[in-house]
Design an enzyme around this catalytic site. Sequence first.
Site, PDB file in Angstrom:
ATOM      1  N   LYS A  79      96.243-103.587 106.915  1.00 48.76           N
ATOM      2  CA  LYS A  79      95.937-104.980 106.561  1.00 48.76           C
ATOM      3  C   LYS A  79      94.527-105.335 107.025  1.00 48.76           C
ATOM      4  CE  LYS A  79     100.281-105.721 105.395  1.00 48.76           C
ATOM      5  NZ  LYS A  79     100.679-105.640 104.032  1.00 48.76           N
ATOM      6  N   SER A 108      99.851-103.846  98.805  1.00 49.25           N
ATOM      7  CA  SER A 108      99.416-105.034  99.539  1.00 49.25           C
ATOM      8  C   SER A 108      97.907-105.152  99.717  1.00 49.25           C
ATOM      9  CB  SER A 108     100.093-105.103 100.904  1.00 49.25           C
ATOM     10  OG  SER A 108      99.590-104.119 101.768  1.00 49.25           O
TER      11      SER A 108
END
Length: 149
Positions: free
Chosen positions: A82, A39
Amino acid sequence: MQRLVSKFVDAAIVFVQYGCLAHCTLEYVADLVVCSGPSMEPTLYSNNVLLAEHISPQFDKISRGDIIIAKCPSNPNQYICKRVVGLPGDKIRTGFTSRNVPRGHVWLEGDNKSNSSDSRTYGPVPKGLIRSRAIFKIWPLTDATYLKD
């Protein structure tokens, strides 16, 4: 025999002191984090090791562009890595809709937008789930770098 027991007790005390110091450092100051998953590519790849500090989240010093480690909102047994894209009060545009980031929350997205489960999936993330802020990529050594947008 008494001298042997005394040396053992002294060694045990030193061991406990260093254990307490290590625990406090890893829990409240900084620790090492191993990334997994695609990701955050191309910024971070699986098995990259990061140095992450715990002080910024405690003092609400998270900024847009920071890479953070947080508990996953949809699976509390998992941690996510993230980038902070939105702060409280920001308007985030996702496709044809826009959402406001509420007070006490952040908007997180992976750098690999086509292969990331992030706030676009589970919405704004409470700041209380943020554990740390990544500051350095330290492994592999050939890619060691300071992590700031």
